[in-house]
Design an enzyme around this catalytic site. Structure first.
Site, PDB file in Angstrom:
ATOM      1  N   ILE A   1      -3.744   3.380   0.410  1.00  0.00           N
ATOM      2  CA  ILE A   1      -4.087   3.192   1.819  1.00  0.00           C
ATOM      3  C   ILE A   1      -5.569   3.499   2.049  1.00  0.00           C
ATOM      4  O   ILE A   1      -6.236   2.832   2.839  1.00  0.00           O
ATOM      5  CB  ILE A   1      -3.199   4.083   2.704  1.00  0.00           C
ATOM      6  CG1 ILE A   1      -1.747   3.591   2.635  1.00  0.00           C
ATOM      7  CG2 ILE A   1      -3.678   4.093   4.145  1.00  0.00           C
ATOM      8  CD1 ILE A   1      -0.761   4.467   3.379  1.00  0.00           C
TER       9      ILE A   1
ATOM     10  N   ALA B   1       0.828  -1.210   0.000  1.00  0.00           N
ATOM     11  CA  ALA B   1       0.000   0.000   0.000  1.00  0.00           C
ATOM     12  C   ALA B   1       0.854   1.249   0.000  1.00  0.00           C
ATOM     13  O   ALA B   1       1.899   1.310   0.650  1.00  0.00           O
ATOM     14  CB  ALA B   1      -0.926   0.010   1.211  1.00  0.00           C
ATOM     15  N   CYS B   2       0.411   2.244  -0.736  1.00  0.00           N
ATOM     16  CA  CYS B   2       1.055   3.563  -0.715  1.00  0.00           C
ATOM     17  C   CYS B   2      -0.034   4.624  -0.775  1.00  0.00           C
ATOM     18  O   CYS B   2      -1.223   4.320  -0.713  1.00  0.00           O
ATOM     19  CB  CYS B   2       2.058   3.720  -1.863  1.00  0.00           C
ATOM     20  SG  CYS B   2       1.316   3.909  -3.489  1.00  0.00           S
ATOM     21  N   ASP B   3       0.373   5.865  -0.903  1.00  0.00           N
ATOM     22  CA  ASP B   3      -0.560   6.982  -0.851  1.00  0.00           C
ATOM     23  C   ASP B   3      -1.596   6.903  -1.967  1.00  0.00           C
ATOM     24  O   ASP B   3      -2.800   6.972  -1.730  1.00  0.00           O
ATOM     25  CB  ASP B   3       0.223   8.297  -0.931  1.00  0.00           C
ATOM     26  CG  ASP B   3      -0.636   9.496  -0.614  1.00  0.00           C
ATOM     27  OD1 ASP B   3      -1.642   9.325   0.102  1.00  0.00           O
ATOM     28  OD2 ASP B   3      -0.301  10.600  -1.052  1.00  0.00           O
TER      29      ASP B   3
END
Length: 520
Positions: free
Chosen positions: A468, A434-436
C-alpha cells in the site's frame, strides 16, 4: 444528533486503526526490503561463528590471522550494513534518494557514537528524520535558486546538514539510543527470568489479526532478536510472531469442523500458510469468528513457553514465517525445542478452535452462516441491497457515494433490460492487489485473480501486487483486504477499490472477472 453521537466514535475508532496500521506499515517498510541481509547474516552466523556448524575465524570474527585479530563478517554486517540499509530505505520512503543519503549520514554518526551497540532502533528514527529535515530545507528555497546554481546549492545543503546531523547523532543521540537499547534488553531478560514471556502472545496474536504482523515482527522483535543473538548466538524473539503453529491449528480446525466455503478453502490455505509462510491467509478465518482469538493466543503462548523451556531460538528472522524458513534459521542446538513449539502451539490452537467451532456449529447452520461467503451475503442483505439489481456500483465512480457502495464490488452484474451486465465508465486494463508488505497476501491474491482472468480468456489485463505504501495514485483498480481498504483509498483516492474477505476464494474475484469480460 443521535446518529452523530453513535457514529462518531466508530469513525474515530476506524481512523485510529488506520493510523496505527499506517505507522506499523512504515516501520516494517524500512525493514522488509532488507530482510535478505538479515537472512544472509543469519547463515554467516550459523556457519562461521565459534559455536557454529563450521567455525571459521576469519569469517566468524574470532581468533587471529598473522597476529591480527579477525574482524570477520558477522560484526560489521550487523553493526554497519543492516542499520545503514534500514536508514537508507527509511529516508527513501520520506524523500527519495536525496532523503536516503542524508538519513544514512545521520545514522552513521549514531552507529559510531554507540560504539558497537546495534543501532537498528536508531536507524529507524534517524533515517526518516534526516530525510524529513532535508525535505523541509529544500522547501525554503524551492524555485528561488538562480539557474546554473541548483546542483551547487543542493549538494552543499545536503552535505552541510548531513555533517551537522552526524555530529548530533554521535555526541547526543547515540548515548540516548544506547541507553534505550540496553534498557529494552534488561526488561526482556527480566521477563524471561520470571517466565512471563508467553504473556506477550496476548498482545502479539490479536495485533497480527489487525494486520500489524509485519510491524511487530520487523519493527520491534527483530531489534530485540539481534541484540540477543550477539549475546547468545540465537534468539527466541524471532519466533514470537513467526511461529506458524497457531495459524496451522486454526486452519486444521476449520478443515474438520468448519462449514461451507470456510471448510472448503481451509486445506489449501494450510499449504500456503504453513509452507509458504503467508500468515495473512488465516486472518479472515479468525475475523469471521473473533472468539477464535482465544485459540491463537493460547497456541502462541504455548509455543513461546516451549521455546523458553528448551532455551531454543533462531539465528536470524524467519521471513516469511514458513516452517521451511523457521527450520533454515534454527540454531543447531534448538531443533527439538523449535519443532515442538510448532507442533504444540498448533495442537493447542487447533483443539481450542475446534471446541469453539463445534459449540457454535448448530447455531451457524441454523443461521445459514458460518462461512465467509455466507457472511458477505448476510451483510449485503442487512444493508438492504438486492442481489439481482443491476446498478452502476463502484466502478464508473472515482469515489464511493455511500458506505454500502464502498463495500460493494460493482454493485451488481445482473442482466438489465435484456442486455449485458453492468459496464464500467472507466476501462480497466491494470489491476493492483495491495497489502501491507506487498509480498504475502497481495502476491497470493494476484495469482488467484490472474488465473481466473486467464481461464476466462481475457487478454490485455495485467494483475500485479505491491505494498500500500508504494501505491502511486495512478492505479485503475485496487483490490485489498477490507481492513486495509481505507489506507489504500487514502493513497490512491481516484482508483476503483474492491474489498475482499478471503484472499483465496473471494466471490468478488468472479465479479471482477465478469465485469472485465463485459467491458471487453
Amino acid at each position: 444528533m443521535t446518529t452523530t453521537s453513535v457514529g462518531a466514535p466508530a469513525k474515530d475508532s476506524e481512523g485510529a486503526r488506520v493510523r496505527i496500521q499506517r505507522f506499523g506499515a512504515f516501520l516494517s517498510g524500512m525493514v522488509m526490503p532488507n530482510i535478505a541481509i538479515f537472512i544472509a547474516w543469519g547463515f554467516i552466523t550459523a556457519f562461521f561463528i565459534q559455536t557454529g556448524w563450521t567455525p571459521v575465524g576469519i569469517l566468524g570474527g574470532f581468533g587471529t590471522t598473522g597476529g591480527v585479530a579477525n574482524i570477520g563478517l558477522v560484526g560489521p554486517i550487523i553493526t554497519y550494513l543492516i542499520p545503514l540499509a534500514i536508514a537508507f530505505q527509511g529516508g527513501r520512503m520520506v524523500y527519495d534518494v536525496r532523503g536516503a543519503v542524508v538519513g544514512a549520514v545521520f545514522t552513521m554518526g549514531v552507529i559510531v557514537g554507540a560504539n558497537g551497540t546495534t543501532m537498528i532502533l536508531g536507524a529507524m528514527i534517524c533515517g526518516p528524520l534526516g530525510a524529513y529535515l532535508i525535505k523541509q530545507i529544500d522547501k525554503l528555497w524551492d524555485g528561488k535558486i538562480r539557474p546554473g546554481f541548483e546542483m551547487l546549492v543542493n549538494n552543499y545543503a545536503a552535505g552541510i546538514l548531513g555533517f551537522g546531523l552526524a555530529l548530533i547523532g554521535f555526541f547526543w543521540l547515540a548515548p540516548l539510543f544506547k541507553l534505550i537499547a540496553t534498557g529494552l534488553g534488561h526488561a526482556v531478560e527480566a521477563l524471561i527470568n520470571v517466565h512471563l514471556l508467553p504473556l506477550a502472545s496476548i498482545i502479539i496474536e490479536p495485533a497480527k489479526i489487525l494486520f500489524l504482523n509485519n510491524a511487530i515482527n520487523h519493527g520491534v522483535l527483530d531489534q530485540l532478536g539481534v541484540q540477543q543473538v550477539q549475546q547468545t548466538g540465537k534468539s527466541i524473539f524471532f519466533l514470537l510472531e513467526a511461529n506458524p503453529g497457531p495459524g496451522l491449528g486454526i486452519l486444521l480446525a476449520f478443515t474438520f469442523f468448519g462449514i461451507g466455503a470456510s471448510r472448503a478453502s481451509a486445506p489449501g490455505a494450510i499449504i500456503i500458510q504453513f509452507f509458504g509462510g503467508i500468515h495473512e491467509i488465516y486472518f479472515p478465518f479468525v475475523l469471521q469468528k473473533p472468539i477464535l482469538l482465544i485459540a491463537v493466543i493460547l497456541g502462541g503462548a504455548t509455543g513461546v513457553g516451549t521455546n523458553v523451556a528448551f532455551n531454543s531460538g533462531l539465528v536470524a528472522p524467519a521471513s516469511p514465517g514458513s516452517i521451511i524458513a523457521v527450520l533454515a534459521q534454527t540454531s543447531r542446538d534448538s531443533y527439538v525445542g523449535v519443532i515442538l513449539s510448532v507442533i504444540l502451539s498448533a495442537a493447542v490452537s487447533g483443539v481450542v478452535a475446534s471446541l469453539l467451532l463445534i459449540a457454535s456449529r448448530k447455531r451457524d447452520l441454523a443461521a445459514g452462516g458460518g462461512d465467509m461467503a455466507d457472511a458477505l451475503a448476510k451483510m449485503q442483505g442487512m444493508k438492504g441491497r438486492d442481489a439481482n439489481a443491476a446498478t452502476t456500483g463502484l466502478l464508473g465512480n472515482n469515489a464511493p457515494a455511500t458506505e454500502s457502495e464502498a463495500e460493494s464490488t460493482f454493485g451488481g452484474t445482473g442482466v438489465a433490460g435484456g442486455g449485458a451486465g453492468a459496464t464500467t465508465a472507466t476501462r480497466i486494463d491494470n489491476i493492483v492487489f495491495a497489502c501491507d508488505a506487498g509480498m504475502g497476501s497481495s502476491a497470493m491474491g494476484a495469482s488467484v485473480l490472474r488465473n481466473k482472468i486467464k481461464k476466462a480468456g481475457i487478454e490485455g489485463v495485467t494483475v500485479v501486487n505491491k505494498s500500500i505504501a508504494n501505491l502511486t495514485g495512478d492505479e485503475e483498480l485496487i483490490i485489498t483486504h477490507k481492513d486495509l481498504t481505507d489506507r489504500a483509498r487514502q493513497k490512491s483516492p481516484n482508483a476503483q477499490h474492491v474489498s475482499v474477505d478471503n484472499f483465496m476464494n473471494s466471490p468478488k474475484y468472479d465479479e471482477v472477472v465478469e465485469e472485465i469480460s463485459h467491458q471487453n
